[in-house]
Design a protein around this motif. Structure first.
Motif: not given
Lengths: 235, 788
Positions: B697-699, B701
């Motif tokens: 999960a991207p930071h 997001m």
């Protein structure tokens, strides 16, 4: 010979600096063939979890080459490693680490969404044998069911590599065997490479290959010509 | 226990930002309490001392048989001093500026026995100098008058007389230069006071005897029984007006300010301390939850429940003690500064700044008690954790559930899983969500009470000077305005319209009660005044009836249609006039009639206009208009309504500064609370967030999800906060209203929107440290901790 999905050369990982420097991994060379089921075996503090994290792109190596699924991890920044994990790796943790406010199925859905594989979530929940139970929240599921959800979650993004850190550590024998059996089955079925970290030597008997880790080094690397089925394991 | 103390120190160090936020909130609350409460006490003490030293009259009677009133007062027990004097309003001219002046008669050589003055510059009135006068300090400052400067006045016959300043003086009657209870605000160019030798005052006013009795009680203390007795004596001696010290125009206006400090001293600090208690409780609950294994170990090792209770209560004690002590000290310093700034701004000759140990002690106690209460419950929970339960490596997993939103709006169940997670997180730790929402409510109360005051002032002042008083200037004529004088005004270049008006001091009476005010008589079709009814809508001047300010209902116990007696010094209006409507006018409580009604009622003795209300053509030079119109024949004083408005704005300057500080404090409070809530939220879900990061999960997001979750929590507090803030503001403003000011809350819709946006902005800013912390989460370390 099958292609190598993991390729490590001279990999080192140190923490701290100067007198406080601790070497967790001290120059590891390793190649793992695609589709194999590998167990990293070692006592606590041997560096096996660190090695798993380096392979999974959770943290960068201090030095050395790491190529996983054709990706040179040394070339990736934090965002690149995040993308790599999303696309290529599925993680299973000892304590499941499910989101308590999402049902089992929704936990799988969350990761599937991330990978753009929304349709796959329900299929994966079915595949791990939970079906309707997937509608329950983690607190309403047993430990084994939670870990099955964790497996489904790890599979949701169609990763080439499945990494498990003591995945049976919090489970009883019967449940642990079921989870290992599941990992073995889906790994073979989906052609995934499975790498498990454990301190439980019994589990090594079901692996295709067993790597012994001590003091940050792989001290033995043995192929297992006759792996046992998970149901045959006793500990 | 040394080891627990060491643990305490380290825990504090690890979460220093959060504890600092709590300490800062408590500090702000205690500072505000100390500063406002002590400033209030200092101001009261300053006034009290000045009033005693200058023997500020406890009772002032005007008109009637002053000798008889004075004789009755001399005989009364409890009267320490009394004096009779002349007080009259006559035209002044300084350079080319004509203004309404007030002369106050004083003995020469010695100060009067009541209502003394503090000579600021020059000397007291010398003997045998009938033209030597003391200039009241505000007038002296405005016109830059020094000893030796000359002032022209018109005597009762309309003849010019030259008076000469012998110095400047401050008087307790004019600390705030209000001409009357009905005219609290006067432009500096429009009103001034001269203290003149009593014989000269009588000559100028055309009076043979004194028209005022000023009475000072023993020790200057209020004595209601004495006041009642003297009031009865004054009434029977035909006095037109009897004012107590509390009703005296200057004192009454200033007391409004001082009592405002008193209210602030309690209300606002309580908001801060409540917010601090919430923030402490949120943080402590999180700390206890995170330390369950540690607590288990300590309990297993033999630490008693009481020891653990003390240990965890110490967190609140330290934050509260630190904030309390520093806040109490800052409060002392700020109270001194506020008092000095205030007394200097109002030119009060005496400033009392006292160190009050009780305020310091209460301030520290507030801080400590807030910390203790907030930490007490989580600490109690910590001490009750069973060793076996606590030593489990993680707390039992919280049960999840479908959110209320999804139940109410089933389509919400089809939202992406990440948004469902966000929505459900709100119910995951209901106490934290509730604490954050409550903090938002408290912050909005603080902001809206402050901003509500500004809005009310601005809207009401706009209404007063745009919808009610529609003239640009008022010209006064000492002997009444004639048709030719009015024509001269109309013919002046730049004048669009001019109307005659009458402004007469009257006493209204009904039900045995009296009320001293002014009767303003205007043309039936006047365009110079708008009449806004208290229930909404407008009206016009009725024939043979009055319109009056809404406060008159309470003052005289009357309602619409009731008749009141109107008494003027010159004549009584007969028959009694009915009050046909009550007006919502922010400044003063006046009575209005048509000129014809005033003339008919008094048989022509009252009702001849004594002023001209003028409206200018657009774009004229107002200074030039002042010069032109002041020079017209018969004009004795000139009032520019825009200058009065500027004076009101200036008066509100300090007030705006105060509101600005309150808004900053409110923002700081909201920041501290949301910051702590956010930190707890992230800290509580470290493992989950690390797992999501591990899963790719991207930071950004995650940052987005956490931010939206917090913003929803903030939004949950915004609606009740706006309602509670509006109600608190209405309550607060109502406490400021009396017959001099009517401050029913007026709030612009934009204020509500902007306040809500300000809170959202503060919430976004307070996310920044948390979002940065999110980026810094060491995924490997968190996973390793769990694995071990």
């Amino acid at each position: 010979m099958a292609e190598s999905v993991i390729h490590l050369r001279g990999v080192r990982k140190t923490y701290g600096e100067g007198a406080a420097e601790v070497a967790a991994v001290r120059g590891v060379d390793l190649d793992v063939e695609a589709g194999s089921f590998v167990v990293l075996l070692g006592p606590s503090g041997s560096g096996k979890t660190t090695l798993l994290n380096l392979i999974g792109g959770i943290e960068p190596a201090t030095s050395g080459e790491i190529e996983v699924d054709g990706v040179d991890l040394a070339e990736l920044d934090e965002e690149g490693r995040t993308r790599f994990r999303r696309e290529s790796v599925g993680f299973i943790f000892q304590f499941f680490n499910l989101i308590p406010t999402l049902t089992g199925a929704e936990n799988v859905e969350l990761i599937a969404e991330l990978a753009g594989e929304e349709d796959r979530a329900a299929e994966m929940v079915e595949r791990v044998g939970l079906g309707e139970r997937g509608r329950h929240f983690p607190s309403q599921l047993s430990g084994g069911e939670q870990q099955r959800i964790a497996v489904a979650r790890a599979l949701a993004s169609r990763p080439r590599l499945l990494l498990g850190d003591e995945p049976t550590g919090a489970l009883d024998l019967e449940t642990g065997r079921n989870v290992l059996s599941l990992l073995r089955e889906v790994g073979a079925e989906l052609g995934q490479t499975v790498l498990l970290v454990t301190h439980n030597a019994v589990i090594a008997r079901m692996a295709d290959r067993v790597l012994q880790v001590r003091d940050g080094l792989i001290v033995s690397d043995e192929a297992n010509a006759t792996p046992l089925a998970a149901e045959q394991l006793e500990w | 226990m040394k080891i627990l103390r060491r643990k305490l120190r380290r825990d504090l160090r690890r979460q220093r930002a959060q504890f600092l936020a709590i300490a800062v909130t408590i500090f702000l609350g205690v500072t505000l309490f100390g500063a406002s409460y002590d400033a209030y006490r200092n101001l009261e003490a300053s006034y009290e001392q000045a009033f005693v030293e200058l023997r500020f009259a406890n009772l002032t009677t005007t008109g009637g048989d002053t000798k008889a009133i004075a004789a009755a007062a001399r005989k009364a027990d409890g009267v320490a001093h009394l004096a009779t004097r002349v007080q009259a309003d006559i035209p002044f001219q300084v350079d080319d500026i004509k203004l309404t002046g007030r002369i106050v008669g004083m003995p020469t050589v010695e100060q009067p026995s009541v209502n003394r003055v503090e000579v600021e510059q020059g000397s007291y009135l010398p003997p045998a100098d009938s033209g030597g006068v003391l200039v009241e300090q505000h007038m002296a400052e405005n016109f830059e008058l020094d000893a030796g400067d000359e002032i022209t006045v018109l005597d009762a016959e309309g003849a010019s007389r030259q008076l000469r300043s012998v110095g400047t003086a401050a008087s307790p009657e004019y600390f705030w230069p209000a001409p009357s209870r009905q005219q609290v605000f006067a432009a500096p160019d429009d009103f001034g006071v001269l203290f003149v030798p009593e014989p000269t005052a009588r000559e100028l006013a055309g009076l043979a005897t004194a028209n005022q009795v000023v009475i000072y009680y023993d020790g200057g203390h209020e004595n209601q029984a004495l006041t009642d007795r003297l009031t009865r004596a004054a009434d029977s001696a035909g006095a037109d007006d009897v004012l107590t010290q509390a009703q005296q125009p200057s004192n009454s206006a200033l007391q409004q300010d001082v009592s405002g400090f008193e209210e602030l001293a309690i209300l606002f600090p309580m908001l801060f301390l409540s917010a601090a208690a919430l923030a402490t409780a949120v943080l402590m609950r999180r700390l206890v939850a995170a330390q369950r294994p540690t607590i288990g170990v300590l309990r297993a090792e033999g630490f008693s429940r009481a020891q653990l209770l003390r240990h965890y209560v110490s967190f609140g004690l330290i934050s509260g003690g630190l904030g309390g002590v520093l806040g109490a000290l800052a409060g002392v310093l700020l109270a001194g500064a506020v008092t000095s700034a205030y007394t200097s701004e109002l030119s009060i000759p005496l400033t009392v700044t006292e160190l009050r140990p009780a305020t310091i002690a209460v301030g520290i106690a507030f801080g400590v008690i807030t910390g203790l209460i907030a930490a007490g419950l989580p600490a109690r929970a910590a001490s009750r954790v069973a060793p076996a339960e606590a030593m489990r490596s993680f707390a039992p997993s919280a049960g999840g559930s479908i959110s209320l939103l999804e139940r109410l709006l089933p389509p919400a169940r089809r939202l992406p899983a990440r948004w469902r997670m966000t929505i459900r997180s709100l119910g995951r730790n209901r106490r934290r969500t509730l604490s954050t929402a409550t903090g938002v409510v408290l912050a909005l109360i603080l902001i809206l009470v402050s901003w509500g005051m500004v809005d009310t002032m601005q809207i009401l002042i706009d209404r007063q000077f745009e919808e009610i008083e529609r003239e640009d200037a008022e010209l006064s004529y000492q002997d009444g305005v004639s048709r030719s004088e009015l024509d001269a005004v109309r013919d002046t270049a730049g004048v669009e319209r001019a109307e005659p008006a009458l402004n007469a001091a009257v006493t209204l009476a009904a039900n045995g009660k009296r009320y001293q005010t002014a009767l303003v008589a205007l043309r039936e079709d006047t365009q110079m005044h708008g009449f806004l009814l208290e229930g909404g809508g407008t009206t016009s001047l009725p024939e043979n009836a009055l319109l009056a300010g809404e406060a008159l209902q309470g003052e005289l116990g009357i309602s619409e249609g009731d008749r009141v007696t109107v008494t003027a010094p010159e004549a009584d209006l007969d028959p009694k006039l009915p009050v046909q409507g009550f007006l919502a006018e922010p400044l003063g409580t006046l009575a209005y009639s048509t000129l014809a009604t005033a003339q008919r009622g008094s048989g022509g003795r009252v009702g001849k206009g004594n002023s001209a209300l003028v409206r200018f053509e657009s774009g004229v030079d107002r200074d030039e208009m002042r010069r032109r119109l002041s020079a017209l024949p018969g004009v004795s004083a000139y009032e520019d309504s825009q200058v009065i408005r500027a004076t009101v704005d200036e008066y509100l300057g300090l007030f705006y500064a105060f509101v600005g500080v309150m808004l900053l404090f409110g923002g700081a409070m909201a920041f501290a609370l949301i910051f702590n809530s956010m930190s707890s939220s992230i800290s509580e879900r470290r493992v989950e967030l690390a797992t999501l990061r591990a899963s790719g999960a991207p930071h950004m997001m995650l940052a987005r999800l956490v931010t939206v979750e917090n913003l929803i929590t903030v939004l949950l507090g915004i609606v009740p906060g706006l309602i509670a803030g509006y109600a608190a503001a209405a309550l607060f403003m109502a406490s400021f209203s009396n017959d001099q000011f009517s401050f029913a809350l007026e709030m612009r819709p934009s204020t509500l929107v902007l306040s809500a946006l300000a809170i959202v902005l503060v919430a976004l800013i307070s996310q920044i440290p948390g979002v940065r912390a999110l980026r810094r989460i060491n995924v490997a370390a968190v996973i390793r901790e769990r694995a071990s």
